[in-house]
Each structure stands twice: as C-alpha cells, then as structure tokens.
Design an enzyme around this catalytic site. Structure first.
Site, PDB file in Angstrom:
ATOM      1  N   ASP A 108      58.599  73.318 -14.370  1.00  0.00           N
ATOM      2  CA  ASP A 108      58.267  74.496 -13.558  1.00  0.00           C
ATOM      3  C   ASP A 108      56.802  74.343 -13.167  1.00  0.00           C
ATOM      4  O   ASP A 108      56.283  73.228 -13.144  1.00  0.00           O
ATOM      5  CB  ASP A 108      58.568  75.793 -14.321  1.00  0.00           C
ATOM      6  CG  ASP A 108      58.798  76.983 -13.380  1.00  0.00           C
ATOM      7  OD1 ASP A 108      58.143  77.037 -12.323  1.00  0.00           O
ATOM      8  OD2 ASP A 108      59.610  77.855 -13.702  1.00  0.00           O
ATOM      9  N   HIS A 156      56.706  72.001 -10.642  1.00  0.00           N
ATOM     10  CA  HIS A 156      56.787  72.707  -9.358  1.00  0.00           C
ATOM     11  C   HIS A 156      55.398  72.847  -8.746  1.00  0.00           C
ATOM     12  O   HIS A 156      55.161  73.727  -7.931  1.00  0.00           O
ATOM     13  CB  HIS A 156      57.415  74.099  -9.539  1.00  0.00           C
ATOM     14  CG  HIS A 156      58.861  74.070  -9.912  1.00  0.00           C
ATOM     15  ND1 HIS A 156      59.613  75.206 -10.058  1.00  0.00           N
ATOM     16  CD2 HIS A 156      59.704  73.035 -10.173  1.00  0.00           C
ATOM     17  CE1 HIS A 156      60.867  74.881 -10.398  1.00  0.00           C
ATOM     18  NE2 HIS A 156      60.937  73.569 -10.477  1.00  0.00           N
TER      19      HIS A 156
END
Ligand SMILES: *[C@@H]1O[C@H](CO)[C@@H](O)[C@H](O)[C@H]1NC(C)=O
Ligand SMILES: *[C@@H]1O[C@H](CO)[C@@H](O)[C@H](O)[C@H]1NC(C)=O
Ligand SMILES: *[C@@H]1O[C@H](CO)[C@@H](O)[C@H](O)[C@H]1NC(C)=O
Ligand SMILES: *[C@@H]1O[C@H](CO)[C@@H](O)[C@H](O)[C@H]1NC(C)=O
Ligand SMILES: *[C@@H]1O[C@H](CO)[C@@H](O)[C@H](O)[C@H]1NC(C)=O
Ligand SMILES: *[C@@H]1O[C@H](CO)[C@@H](O)[C@H](O)[C@H]1NC(C)=O
Ligand SMILES: *[C@@H]1O[C@H](CO)[C@@H](O)[C@H](O)[C@H]1NC(C)=O
Ligand SMILES: *[C@@H]1O[C@H](CO)[C@@H](O)[C@H](O)[C@H]1NC(C)=O
Ligand SMILES: *[C@@H]1O[C@H](CO)[C@@H](O)[C@H](O)[C@H]1NC(C)=O
Ligand SMILES: *[C@@H]1O[C@H](CO)[C@@H](O)[C@H](O)[C@H]1NC(C)=O
Ligand SMILES: *[C@@H]1O[C@H](CO)[C@@H](O)[C@H](O)[C@H]1NC(C)=O
Length: 388
Positions: free
Chosen positions: A203, A226
């Site tokens: 993430d 991410h």
C-alpha cells in the site's frame, strides 16, 4: 503462570529500586505474555530513563506509554500475540478511518532505536481479511475487526525513531495477499522527518493523511507499494483536511502502482457523506528526484478518488490542489495503462500552480501519453498534455 509474572515483577522492583534510571525487563520465554513486565517498566521508567529491551518479548496487552526524556534501546524483538479476539476491541482507537494501534507512544524527548524489531504477527489478520473481505470504509478498519497499526507515535513532541524494523503489519504497512500495509502514515502532525527507509509493501509507501504539514521525506527505497501519497483526503463531508509544505526527495520506486501521488475524494451534496465532500487544501508539495521502475502511473493526481465519474461531475471536489512541483521524475512505467500513459493528472476542479521540470518517463514500448484535466495553467509542465 500468575506466580511467574509476580516473581518477574518482584525482581524488576528490586532492580528498579537499586537503579531507578534504567531497566531491563526479562522476557518470560515460551510465548508467555511479557506485557505486564513491559508496562511496569514503562511506568517506573517514564521520566529521564533508559529502557533496555534486548530480549524477545511476547506482548498480549496494549502498550499505552507516556514518556518524558526516555531512551528505549530495542535491540531485541517485540512481538504482538495473534489474539484477534482480544486486540480487535482492545487496541487503541485512533479515530481516522477507525484505525487502531497495538502501541501508542506518547510524550516528549523520546528515542526509540537499537536495531531491533516490532513484529505485528500480520498473517492471521491477512487471512481473516481474505476470508471476510471486511475492510471498513475506504480501506478503513472497523471496531470488530481492527487490524491494528504496529507502532503509533502520537500526542508527542521531539521523538526520534531510528534503526527499527517493523514487520508483518496487519494494517497501514505472506502466503496470503496482504492489504493496507502502509509504510509510514502521518496524521495531524507537523515537522516530521523521515529519512533512509527501506520499505517492501503493498500500500502507500508514505502517506500524508489529513493535517500533515512541514514534512520532509528523503532517501527512501520502496518496492511494490502504492507510492508516496498525499491522501486520501476529503473523505468526510464537513471536515477540513490540510496537507501543505511537504518536501519529498530522492526516492527509488520499484514495481509500484503509483510514484508521486495525490488522492482526493470528489465532492458531495450530502453533509453526512463518508465517501467524499470534505473541504480543505493541498498546497506547496514538492516531489523531487524520483527513480522509477515498472510502475503503473509514475505521476498521479486523482481528485475523484473512489468517486464515480457522474458523482464527481455533478459535485467536483471542493478541496483545492495548488503549488505542486515535480522535479526530475525519471524512469519507466509498467505499461499496464493504455496508450503508454505515464502521467495522469485529473483534477475535478481547477488545480493551479502545477509544474514539472526534468520529467523523463517512458512506457516499456511505444510513446508516452500524459493525461491532464483542469490544470490551469498547463504552461508550467514540461510534457505535452492530452486532455481528458
Ligand atoms: C543498546 O543495547 C545494546 C545491547 O545491549 C548495547 O550494546 C548498546 O550500547 C545500547 N545502546 C545504547 C544507546 O544504550
Ligand atoms: C493512554 O494513556 C493516556 C495517558 O495516561 C490516557 O489519557 C489515555 O486515556 C490512555 N488511552 C487508552 C486507550 O487507554
Ligand atoms: C467506523 O466504524 C463504525 C462502527 O463499526 C462504522 O459505522 C463506520 O462506518 C466506520 N467508519 C469508517 C470510516 O470506517
Ligand atoms: C538516495 O537514497 C538512497 C537510498 O535509496 C541512498 O543510498 C543515496 O545515498 C541517496 N542519495 C543522496 C544523494 O542522498
Ligand atoms: C520486490 O518485491 C517483489 C514482490 O514482492 C519481490 O519478489 C522482490 O524480491 C522484491 N525485490 C527486492 C529487491 O526486495
Ligand atoms: C485540520 O486543521 C483544520 C485547521 O486547523 C481544522 O479545522 C480541521 O478540523 C483539522 N482536521 C483534522 C482532520 O484534524
Ligand atoms: C513550502 O514547503 C517547504 C518544505 O516544507 C518549506 O520549506 C517552505 O517554507 C514552504 N513554502 C511556503 C511559501 O510556505
Ligand atoms: C444529492 O443529489 C442527488 C442527485 O445528484 C439527489 O438524488 C440526492 O437526493 C441529493 N441528496 C441530498 C442530500 O441533497
Ligand atoms: C488511446 O489513444 C487513442 C488515439 O489517441 C484514443 O482514440 C483512445 O481513446 C485512447 N484510449 C484511451 C483508453 O485513452
Ligand atoms: C478553471 O479554469 C478555466 C481556464 O482557466 C476557467 O475558464 C474557469 O473559469 C476556471 N473554473 C473555475 C471554477 O475557477
Ligand atoms: C507494448 O507492451 C505491452 C505491455 O507489455 C504489450 O501488451 C503490447 O503488446 C506491446 N506493444 C507493442 C507494439 O510491442
């Protein structure tokens, strides 16, 4: 077992009486709960003290520690138990997106260092998450299935966390697909410096959540993340989120979804909405010297984050984005996006003062495409925009 705990507390009292400024709690071993001894050590050595943690500590109760001028020398390992039934309701509530934490470290003048490890036993949480699909709202946690954050520095000033490995995070950091395993998250904090981190995750590598100002992030290596993300912001109608004066430099970003990212929910006409409609601003953000490989969208602004196109068109974000500077963002995309897209800056209301210099981004094959909408003016960009 109670007897053992009592004994270890007793021996601790003795050593603490003899040497009040330093403590070195002894782990019980065989996966017995060391949290009573740790909690006791943190309470008797909460002021001008050194806490030595060389062992392997099994921690089965929340750590809520308030310290002043304390050095924690974690050369060993703190491992939280896999007791979901206890941790879900008991972990400390952090408000934002219902996040909770195993350890809330508060106070002034604290150093946590030593080369040791915080092991959050994430596997059971990932497995439960995969079974239930219960993620809360917009990646949030819930009070019945909390997925706690391994370490939270909060209500704190002058804190240095250095040379600590955090592994197996249930949330915001595998045999089963992990989720929401952020690296660093900043929330309601200012003057934060993050340097020289090495992050393998799925993430955000670093996330600037609501009200993060004057943040300096440098020399990071991120794999599988991410990206470095401002946001998400504007999720809650009626709230004001501010991210400003952020400086990010020298980032290696490998195998990621995004590189330099800003995500803001769209607007809403519903004052109770919890998936868009929040107010505030993003201002004075610099992303400099990114080396990117195999990343889907090296540069991304999404001002309709988790919002349908129709909703966003009817209610553009009211949270404004301005003065965002991209300097020397270089490397290759994964080629996953169509038409060789390497940049996607989609504002739902006008974004102002967006500049890019030294951009050198390429798809694995073909020519690069740079998608833009509502950037006023586009003259500060060194790439040609395709309007969307
Ligand atoms: C931390 O503990 C290790 C191992 O006991 C020791 O070698 C080191 O000197 C300690 N560091 C500090 C800053 O106290
Ligand atoms: C944590 O400790 C602080 C200070 O002692 C206290 O005010 C707070 O209520 C505690 N939080 C929890 C969740 O126990
Ligand atoms: C937080 O948890 C409550 C109760 O479980 C739920 O009603 C609410 O939607 C959650 N909020 C978010 C943002 O996850
Ligand atoms: C950039 O960051 C890397 C770590 O990813 C580090 O090795 C290198 O020394 C840094 N470069 C500069 C100029 O600080
Ligand atoms: C990067 O992440 C991928 C996927 O998790 C992994 O296979 C690879 O070993 C990682 N690379 C490094 C250098 O750690
Ligand atoms: C952020 O700061 C603004 C301005 O001080 C304040 O109004 C708002 O409530 C804060 N938001 C959060 C999420 O803390
Ligand atoms: C912009 O942010 C940088 C980095 O935090 C800071 O040094 C600078 O003072 C900010 N500029 C303004 C005009 O606030
Ligand atoms: C918001 O707007 C939609 C149409 O865009 C409408 O159906 C809905 O009733 C409105 N909600 C409120 C709370 O005004
Ligand atoms: C790809 O580019 C072509 C030609 O410019 C365009 O017609 C098409 O809509 C683009 N596809 C996407 C998904 O943007
Ligand atoms: C957005 O920018 C365009 C082009 O500069 C301008 O025509 C338009 O009025 C602006 N919209 C708003 C809401 O400021
Ligand atoms: C370009 O790369 C993509 C992704 O690897 C691939 O699907 C596509 O066929 C390639 N196109 C050409 C013209 O080689």
């Amino acid at each position: 077992m109670l007897f053992t705990v009592a004994l270890s507390l007793l021996s601790l009292v003795t050593s603490v009486v003899a040497l009040p400024k330093s403590t070195n709690p002894q782990p019980l071993g065989r996966a017995q709960d060391d949290s009573p001894a740790l909690i006791y050590a943190f309470s008797v050595c909460s002021n001008k003290a050194t806490i030595e943690l060389p062992g392997h500590y099994t921690v089965g109760r929340v750590l809520n520690t308030t310290l002043t001028d304390v050095d924690i020398n974690l050369t060993g390992t703190i491992q939280y138990t896999a007791d979901m039934a206890y941790w879900s309701p008991a972990s400390i509530f952090l408000t934002y997106q219902n996040a909770t934490t195993f350890w809330l470290l508060s106070g002034t003048g604290i150093t946590l260092s030593g080369g040791g490890t915080i092991d959050a036993n994430g596997q059971i949480w990932w497995e439960q998450f995969a079974r239930s699909g219960n993620a809360g709202v917009a990646g949030g946690s819930s009070r019945t299935f909390s997925r706690p954050v391994p370490l939270t520095v909060g209500f704190a000033k002058d804190v240095l966390v250095k040379d600590i490995a955090i592994v197996n995070s249930p949330f915001w950091l595998p045999t089963i697909k992990t989720a929401n395993s952020d690296g660093w998250d900043i929330y309601r904090s200012d003057h934060v410096t993050i340097k020289n981190s090495w992050i393998n995750n799925q993430d955000d590598c670093v996330s600037f959540k609501p009200n993060s100002t004057f943040v300096d992030v440098q020399n990071l290596w991120c794999n599988g993340s991410h990206g470095i993300s401002v946001g998400s912001l504007g999720q809650y109608a009626g709230e004001t989120d501010i991210v400003a004066n952020v400086f990010v430099k020298n980032i290696t970003m490998l195998n990621a979804q995004q590189g330099a990212r800003i995500k803001v929910f769209g607007g809403s006409n519903d004052t109770q909405f919890i998936s868009g409609g929040g107010d505030g601003y993003v201002k004075n953000i610099t992303f400099s010297d990114f080396y990117i490989e195999n990343t889907d969208t090296p540069i991304l602004i999404d001002q309709c984050y988790m919002t349908t196109a129709a909703q966003c068109k009817a209610y553009p974000a009211t949270l404004r984005i301005s003065d965002v500077h991209y300097i020397n963002i270089k490397g290759t995309s994964s080629g996953k996006l169509t038409n060789g897209t390497v940049v996607s800056i989609k504002c739902s209301q006008n974004c102002t003062g967006i500049t890019a210099v030294g951009t050198d981004l390429r798809p694995p094959n073909g020519t690069a495409t740079y998608l833009c909408s509502h950037i006023t003016p586009e003259t500060g960009l060194d790439f040609p925009c395709t309007e969307v």
